[in-house]
Design an enzyme around this catalytic site. Structure first.
Site, PDB file in Angstrom:
ATOM      1  N   ALA A   1       0.834  -1.203   0.000  1.00 23.89           N
ATOM      2  CA  ALA A   1       0.000   0.000   0.000  1.00 23.89           C
ATOM      3  C   ALA A   1       0.870   1.255   0.000  1.00 23.89           C
ATOM      4  O   ALA A   1       0.616   2.209  -0.740  1.00 23.89           O
ATOM      5  CB  ALA A   1      -0.933   0.002   1.203  1.00 23.89           C
ATOM      6  N   TYR A   2       1.892   1.275   0.840  1.00 30.39           N
ATOM      7  CA  TYR A   2       2.738   2.451   0.946  1.00 30.39           C
ATOM      8  C   TYR A   2       3.495   2.704  -0.355  1.00 30.39           C
ATOM      9  O   TYR A   2       3.561   3.841  -0.847  1.00 30.39           O
ATOM     10  CB  TYR A   2       3.706   2.291   2.115  1.00 30.39           C
ATOM     11  CG  TYR A   2       4.407   3.570   2.498  1.00 30.39           C
ATOM     12  CD1 TYR A   2       3.720   4.581   3.173  1.00 30.39           C
ATOM     13  CD2 TYR A   2       5.746   3.777   2.198  1.00 30.39           C
ATOM     14  CE1 TYR A   2       4.350   5.762   3.523  1.00 30.39           C
ATOM     15  CE2 TYR A   2       6.381   4.953   2.545  1.00 30.39           C
ATOM     16  CZ  TYR A   2       5.681   5.943   3.208  1.00 30.39           C
ATOM     17  OH  TYR A   2       6.309   7.124   3.560  1.00 30.39           O
ATOM     18  N   CYS A   3       4.073   1.644  -0.935  1.00 23.59           N
ATOM     19  CA  CYS A   3       4.800   1.806  -2.196  1.00 23.59           C
ATOM     20  C   CYS A   3       3.860   2.274  -3.310  1.00 23.59           C
ATOM     21  O   CYS A   3       4.219   3.144  -4.113  1.00 23.59           O
ATOM     22  CB  CYS A   3       5.469   0.497  -2.588  1.00 23.59           C
ATOM     23  SG  CYS A   3       6.905   0.063  -1.572  1.00 23.59           S
TER      24      CYS A   3
END
Length: 297
Positions: A155-157
Site C-alpha cells: 500500500a505504501y509503495c
C-alpha cells in the site's frame, strides 16, 4: 544581517499538512525560523496547537482530514483569509501499514492510498488557485518507496509511486501559471511512523537485511534541512538523504532485483509472517484511526 532576513521565505505563507509530528512538525519549525508564516493542517488539534505555539512567526492551525474535499477547501479559504496569501504548500500528510498483501486488513490498505495519494490530490486541488495568484510552489512528499518496490509494503509503495507520478504530471500543467512543483524523497527517517514499523520484529529484521545504505535509519533534522533548501530553491526534486539521487538512474533495474532478493527473504520469514500486524503503524496511524472511529460514533 540575520539568517531570517536573507531567506526567500521571509513573510511568505507555507501550508504544511500532517504537521502534528515528525517531518511535518520539524519542517514547520524550520520554515518558521526562516521567516515563513505557517498554516498547519492535520487530525490532532491539541498537537497542532502545541506545534504552533513553538513557531517563531505568526502562524495558525486547522483541523481537517486531507481526504475530505469540503474540509480542505474550507481550510484553503480560511488560510487565504487569515494570511492574505499562500506561497508554499507541502503535501506531507501520510500513513503506512505493513505485512503481506494477502493477509492485509482491506480498510487499512485502502486508507493508506486515500491519505497518501487521494489526500495529496485533494490538497493540491484546494490550494492551487491560491498558489497561482502568488506563483507559488507545491512540494509533494514522496519516499524511497516511490523509487523501488518493497515486499510487505504494497500500500505504501503504491501510494508513494502514485504521488510521485501525480506531481510530475501536475508540474507541466501548472508551469504556465508560474507554479512550481517538487517531489521530496526520504529514505527510512527517524519518525514515529518508522519507529512504529520497527516495533514489529519481522519488519525490523527484514529492513535490516536490505543492502546498504537503504538498511539504515537516518536522523530527521538533516533530511528536513534538505527539504527546506529545496523549498527555497523551488526544486523539482529534493532528496532528504544524499544517496537517493543516485537511485534514479538505476531504478529501472530495481523491480527485478527486489523480486529475486525479496522473494528469498520472504521465504526466510515465511513461518513468522502471521506475527506482523496489518493495521496502520506509529502514532500518526493511531491518530488517524482514532479520528475515524470518533466520526463513526
Amino acid at each position: 544581517m540575520s539568517a531570517v532576513s536573507t531567506s526567500p521565505l521571509e513573510n511568505r505563507v507555507a501550508v504544511v499538512t500532517g504537521g502534528a509530528r515528525g517531518v511535518g512538525e520539524l519542517l514547520a519549525r524550520k520554515l518558521s525560523a526562516r521567516g515563513a508564516r505557517i498554516a498547519l493542517v492535520g487530525l490532532e488539534p491539541e498537537e497542532l496547537k502545541r506545534v504552533t505555539g513553538r513557531l517563531h512567526t505568526d502562524s495558525d492551525h486547522w483541523h481537517a482530514d486531507v481526504t475530505d474535499p469540503e474540509a480542505v477547501a474550507r481550510v484553503a479559504g480560511e488560510v487565504k483569509e487569515r494570511f492574505g496569501r499562500v506561497d508554499v504548500v507541502v503535501a506531507n500528510a501520510g500513513v503506512a501499514s505493513g505485512g503481506p498483501f494477502a493477509a492485509s486488513d482491506p480498510d487499512s490498505w485502502r486508507r493508506v492510498i486515500e491519505v497518501n495519494l487521494v489526500g495529496s490530490a485533494v490538497t493540491a486541488r484546494a490550494f492551487l488557485p491560491h498558489l497561482a495568484e502568488t506563483r507559488g510552489y507545491l512540494l509533494q512528499i514522496a519516499s524511497l518507496a516511490a523509487i523501488t518496490p518493497a515486499p510487505m509494503m504494497s500500500a505504501y509503495c503504491a501510494s508513494k509511486s502514485g504521488v510521485e507520478a501525480f506531481a510530475h504530471c501536475l508540474r507541466a500543467e501548472v508551469a504556465p501559471q508560474g507554479v512550481g512543483v517538487g517531489v521530496g524523497y526520504l529514505s527510512w527517517t527517524d519518525t514515529d511512523m518508522v519507529r512504529g514499523a520497527d516495533r514489529h520484529d519481522v519488519m525490523r529484521e527484514l529492513r535490516a537485511r536490505l543492502p546498504w545504505p537503504a538498511n539504515k535509519t537516518y536522523p530527521l533534522s538533516p533530511a528536513v534541512d534538505r527539504l527546506v533548501t529545496g523549498i527555497e530553491r523551488r526544486s523539482a526534486h529534493v532528496y532528504g538523504q544524499w544517496w537517493l539521487r543516485g537511485m534514479q538512474p538505476v531504478r529501472g533495474y530495481l523491480p527485478a532485483l527486489i523480486g529475486t532478493v525479496g522473494g528469498r527473504e520472504m521465504n526466510r520469514f515465511a513461518d513468522r509472517l502471521d506475527e506482523v500486524p496489518t493495521g496502520l503503524v506509529g502514532a500518526g496511524g493511531e491518530a488517524d484511526e482514532h479520528a475515524r472511529n470518533t466520526l463513526r460514533h
